[in-house]
Every structure is written in C-alpha cells, then in structure tokens.
Design a protein around this motif. Sequence first.
Motif, PDB file in Angstrom:
ATOM      1  N   GLU A 299      44.989  35.753  46.000  1.00 52.53           N
ATOM      2  CA  GLU A 299      45.253  36.915  46.846  1.00 52.53           C
ATOM      3  C   GLU A 299      45.747  38.093  46.005  1.00 52.53           C
ATOM      4  OE1 GLU A 299      47.743  38.263  50.853  1.00 52.53           O
ATOM      5  OE2 GLU A 299      48.128  36.297  49.969  1.00 52.53           O
ATOM      6  N   ALA A 300      46.666  37.815  45.079  1.00 53.89           N
ATOM      7  CA  ALA A 300      47.197  38.885  44.236  1.00 53.89           C
ATOM      8  C   ALA A 300      46.128  39.439  43.298  1.00 53.89           C
ATOM      9  CB  ALA A 300      48.385  38.365  43.431  1.00 53.89           C
ATOM     10  N   ALA A 301      45.295  38.554  42.738  1.00 53.83           N
ATOM     11  CA  ALA A 301      44.221  39.002  41.839  1.00 53.83           C
ATOM     12  C   ALA A 301      43.226  39.874  42.589  1.00 53.83           C
ATOM     13  CB  ALA A 301      43.518  37.800  41.219  1.00 53.83           C
ATOM     14  N   SER A 302      42.963  39.532  43.834  1.00 50.33           N
ATOM     15  CA  SER A 302      42.067  40.335  44.662  1.00 50.33           C
ATOM     16  C   SER A 302      42.659  41.712  44.915  1.00 50.33           C
ATOM     17  CB  SER A 302      41.808  39.620  45.990  1.00 50.33           C
ATOM     18  OG  SER A 302      40.957  40.373  46.831  1.00 50.33           O
TER      19      SER A 302
ATOM     20  N   LYS B 287      43.650  34.795  28.576  1.00 49.28           N
ATOM     21  CA  LYS B 287      45.061  34.429  28.762  1.00 49.28           C
ATOM     22  C   LYS B 287      45.182  33.384  29.867  1.00 49.28           C
ATOM     23  CE  LYS B 287      49.667  36.426  29.445  1.00 49.28           C
ATOM     24  NZ  LYS B 287      50.437  37.692  29.591  1.00 49.28           N
ATOM     25  N   THR B 288      45.929  32.323  29.582  1.00 49.53           N
ATOM     26  CA  THR B 288      46.159  31.252  30.562  1.00 49.53           C
ATOM     27  C   THR B 288      47.626  31.263  30.978  1.00 49.53           C
ATOM     28  OG1 THR B 288      44.422  29.862  29.623  1.00 49.53           O
ATOM     29  CG2 THR B 288      46.099  28.766  30.952  1.00 49.53           C
ATOM     30  N   VAL B 289      47.852  31.160  32.285  1.00 51.55           N
ATOM     31  CA  VAL B 289      49.206  31.125  32.833  1.00 51.55           C
ATOM     32  C   VAL B 289      49.449  29.752  33.445  1.00 51.55           C
ATOM     33  CG1 VAL B 289      50.834  32.169  34.447  1.00 51.55           C
ATOM     34  CG2 VAL B 289      49.112  33.602  33.318  1.00 51.55           C
ATOM     35  N   LEU B 290      50.480  29.081  32.977  1.00 50.34           N
ATOM     36  CA  LEU B 290      50.845  27.745  33.471  1.00 50.34           C
ATOM     37  C   LEU B 290      51.876  27.881  34.578  1.00 50.34           C
ATOM     38  CD1 LEU B 290      51.019  24.654  33.407  1.00 50.34           C
ATOM     39  CD2 LEU B 290      52.601  24.862  31.481  1.00 50.34           C
ATOM     40  N   LEU B 291      51.535  27.406  35.778  1.00 52.16           N
ATOM     41  CA  LEU B 291      52.439  27.446  36.920  1.00 52.16           C
ATOM     42  C   LEU B 291      52.755  26.050  37.456  1.00 52.16           C
ATOM     43  CD1 LEU B 291      50.880  30.446  38.876  1.00 52.16           C
ATOM     44  CD2 LEU B 291      52.892  30.474  37.399  1.00 52.16           C
TER      45      LEU B 291
ATOM     46  N   THR C  70      50.470  39.237  33.967  1.00 49.06           N
ATOM     47  CA  THR C  70      49.110  39.584  33.560  1.00 49.06           C
ATOM     48  C   THR C  70      48.865  41.082  33.703  1.00 49.06           C
ATOM     49  OG1 THR C  70      47.986  39.443  35.714  1.00 49.06           O
ATOM     50  CG2 THR C  70      48.372  37.366  34.531  1.00 49.06           C
ATOM     51  N   ASP C  71      47.755  41.503  33.129  1.00 53.92           N
ATOM     52  CA  ASP C  71      47.303  42.893  33.267  1.00 53.92           C
ATOM     53  C   ASP C  71      45.973  42.927  34.010  1.00 53.92           C
ATOM     54  OD1 ASP C  71      49.454  44.064  31.804  1.00 53.92           O
ATOM     55  OD2 ASP C  71      48.529  43.359  29.955  1.00 53.92           O
ATOM     56  N   ILE C  72      45.835  42.040  34.998  1.00 52.72           N
ATOM     57  CA  ILE C  72      44.601  42.023  35.782  1.00 52.72           C
ATOM     58  C   ILE C  72      44.347  43.418  36.356  1.00 52.72           C
ATOM     59  CG2 ILE C  72      43.532  41.158  37.899  1.00 52.72           C
ATOM     60  CD1 ILE C  72      44.871  38.476  37.384  1.00 52.72           C
ATOM     61  N   GLU C  73      43.152  43.892  36.138  1.00 56.95           N
ATOM     62  CA  GLU C  73      42.771  45.210  36.622  1.00 56.95           C
ATOM     63  C   GLU C  73      41.401  45.140  37.270  1.00 56.95           C
ATOM     64  OE1 GLU C  73      41.202  46.542  32.180  1.00 56.95           O
ATOM     65  OE2 GLU C  73      43.030  47.417  33.011  1.00 56.95           O
TER      66      GLU C  73
ATOM     67  N   ALA D   1      53.226  35.673  39.566  1.00 56.75           N
ATOM     68  CA  ALA D   1      52.600  35.369  38.280  1.00 56.75           C
ATOM     69  C   ALA D   1      51.538  36.400  37.917  1.00 56.75           C
ATOM     70  CB  ALA D   1      51.983  33.970  38.312  1.00 56.75           C
ATOM     71  N   VAL D   2      50.787  36.837  38.909  1.00 57.94           N
ATOM     72  CA  VAL D   2      49.767  37.857  38.659  1.00 57.94           C
ATOM     73  C   VAL D   2      50.411  39.199  38.352  1.00 57.94           C
ATOM     74  CG1 VAL D   2      47.917  39.207  39.735  1.00 57.94           C
ATOM     75  CG2 VAL D   2      47.989  36.721  40.030  1.00 57.94           C
ATOM     76  N   MET D   3      51.394  39.574  39.169  1.00 58.76           N
ATOM     77  CA  MET D   3      51.994  40.895  39.031  1.00 58.76           C
ATOM     78  C   MET D   3      52.894  41.025  37.803  1.00 58.76           C
ATOM     79  SD  MET D   3      50.609  42.491  41.427  1.00 58.76           S
ATOM     80  CE  MET D   3      49.787  42.281  43.016  1.00 58.76           C
TER      81      MET D   3
END
Length: 396
Positions: A231-234, A310-314, A209-212, A204-206
Amino acid sequence: MEIQNGIEIDSFSKSFQSTNAETAGKVITCKAAVAWGVKQPLVIEDVQVDPPKSMEVRIKITHTSLCHTDITFWMGGEESTFPRILGHEGAGIIESVGEGITDLVPGDHVIPVFQGECRDCVCCKSKKTNQCEKFKIDLTRTVMRSDEKSRFSLGGKPVYHFMSTSTFSEYTVVDYACIVKINSEAPLDKACLLGCGVATGFGAVMNLTDIEVGSTVAVFGLGTVGLAVAEAASLRGASKIIGIDTNPNKFAKAKVLGVTDCINPKDHEKPIQEVIAEMTKGGVDYSFECIGNTNVLYQAFLSTSEPLGKTVLLGLDASPRKICFHPLELFSGRTLVASIFGGVKAKTQLPGIVDMFMRKELKVEEYITHELPFSEINKAFELLLEGKCLRCVLHL
C-alpha cells in the motif's frame, strides 16, 4: 474547554475521568486471556491489575488484534515465559496515570507500543534510528522496568507481561515511553492495527527506502506487514509491485492494496528470484522480506537488481538459522537493512500515521477480515494459524 496540566480536556475526557475516579490508585479486577503454557488454549481469567507506579499508565483496552508474533511466543521457544498475558496490537483509553506524568490524562485515546520512545536519549534524538536506549523492544522482558515486578497477578501470584504492552487484557499497565496519544476521533477498532503490522509495513517504505514514481518492488509474504508495504509503495508511485506468497487466497486482497502482480512460488520450477528477474529485466529496485525466514530473505536479496537493489528485512525468524551470504554477493552493490516497527518513532510519527488514516489516505480497514468478541480469542488464534485471516479484531 478546561485546561489541566497545560492540556485541553474535552467533555468526553472529563466524563471518563469522573467514571474512573473511584478506580484510580486501586487494584482493578478484570478479564484477561492468560497463556498458561506452550500451545495451550488461552484461558479467560479474572486477574488483578495494580495501579500504575511512577511514569506508568494504566489503560482500558477497548480493542486488540492478533499478530503472528503472539503466535510465535504462544507456540514456545527460548524466550517463552508462562503464565503470561500476550498481545501487542491494541488501542484503548487511559484510566489513570502514575506520578510524574504531565502530558497524558485519563480519557486520552492511546495506542500502546512495544518500541518505546523516551525522547531524551541519544537514539531518540537522532534521525538515524527509532531505537530507544531504555525502551527499545525487549522480547525477554516479562516485568515492568521501574521495579522488575509484574502489575498483573492471579491468586496472589504474578502473571507476566509481554512486549511492554499485554493487550489481551481489559486493563494493562504500560511505561510512559510505550504509550502514544492519538486523535480522539479515530475509531479504536481500526487504530489498534497501527500498533504493529500496518505501521511496520507502511513505515518501512517511508523511512527506509527512496521508492519513487516508476520504482519496482517485490514483497515476500502477503500478510498484514507485506500488504502495508504494498500500500505504501503504491502511494509512492511504484510502477510494479510483485507480491509473493504460497497462499493464493491472499491475492485478491493484495490487488486491492496495490500489488500489481501476484506469484505463487509453487507454480514455478525455477528459483523465484529468477522469475522476478525475468519479469523486471534484471531484478527489482526494492524487495521486502515480511515472513521471517532466512531462506526467503536470501531469495529476496537476489531478486533485486545489481548494483542498486535494496532489501529490507521486516520478518522475524525465531529459529537458530543464520543468514549466509558470499562476500562477492554483497560487493555486487546490493544492500540489506533490517528494521523494527518500520523505523517508526512511536510518539513522533505514529499520531501522523493515524491522521493519514483519518484523512482516508490509508486503507486500514481493508486489513480487518474478522471481528470477534474477546471471549472467542482462541478462535482468532485458529484463524491466523490456518491462514484464513489478515487481522482479527477482538472487542473487549
């Protein structure tokens, strides 16, 4: 190495092929945990597993873990069917393949997946979705697609499939599109977690999103999916990752997997989105709802900043409740997306995620809090229901 159907076969695979030559094409009797009814303890039964038909694969499941979705269907609902073999987060070794399969052979190490990838349909060829026109997740399906029949039986009567995988069985039959070949050196007791929870949060992160570096993130629900998000966001360099959960026992593990700040909503009188806004000077860049609760989803949505949040529904809310927003809240600029399996294209992307784990870039083993023999599967259900574990791996 020997070449078979254009595929290199190592000595282990050849040995496995030889061992299973006498079972190929025949019915196998094996142990399976059968759910007979709503909230009834699972019963270890001797079930019969038919050989795979055209474009199907029969797998020897070596390890399986327990996910909250298994609990949801075990507890009953509109889509519950019994008797049924649950389980959708497992790993194993191919025992035999049906006619038409050319890219998989007995001995291959694999992960069965509930979100298939045929690689031929319009959706599979698109980079915009991980849905598959024919093999996307179908929670109502209880039989194989080729002939609308079950491959499991007990006393001559059918036992039904679950999420195209049914990993609570020593042997299971899966459609070709719902099987992913992985690195044969990957430990299957760890790799099984990548069949659902860890891959969902990480993907979901990868993928969505464009988390940087410097991004701020709120994760609602610190179960396996939520912690995989953290973990992925980190890994992507988020500067602040806020974990929200009503169970403070999860906070220590959350810190290990990248959460920087932990919040228990019960400790605050004001709405949690206001608490998060104060912590982040207006809201986070990204929020993830990993519980399956529409009320929490609304909080997650409002916890993001205007107008870029941005909200991601999982999480999957199995109740009949609807999502309710005022149009002006959507016009604020905040966006909401939903994802199955974290947007991961199973055959295309999952082998790479397994390889990341093998390179120690993912802490998959950190999610395993308990290990039990398959015979104690009901204890695993109790641990998950009581909130005492993230993932309990069962050894078959």
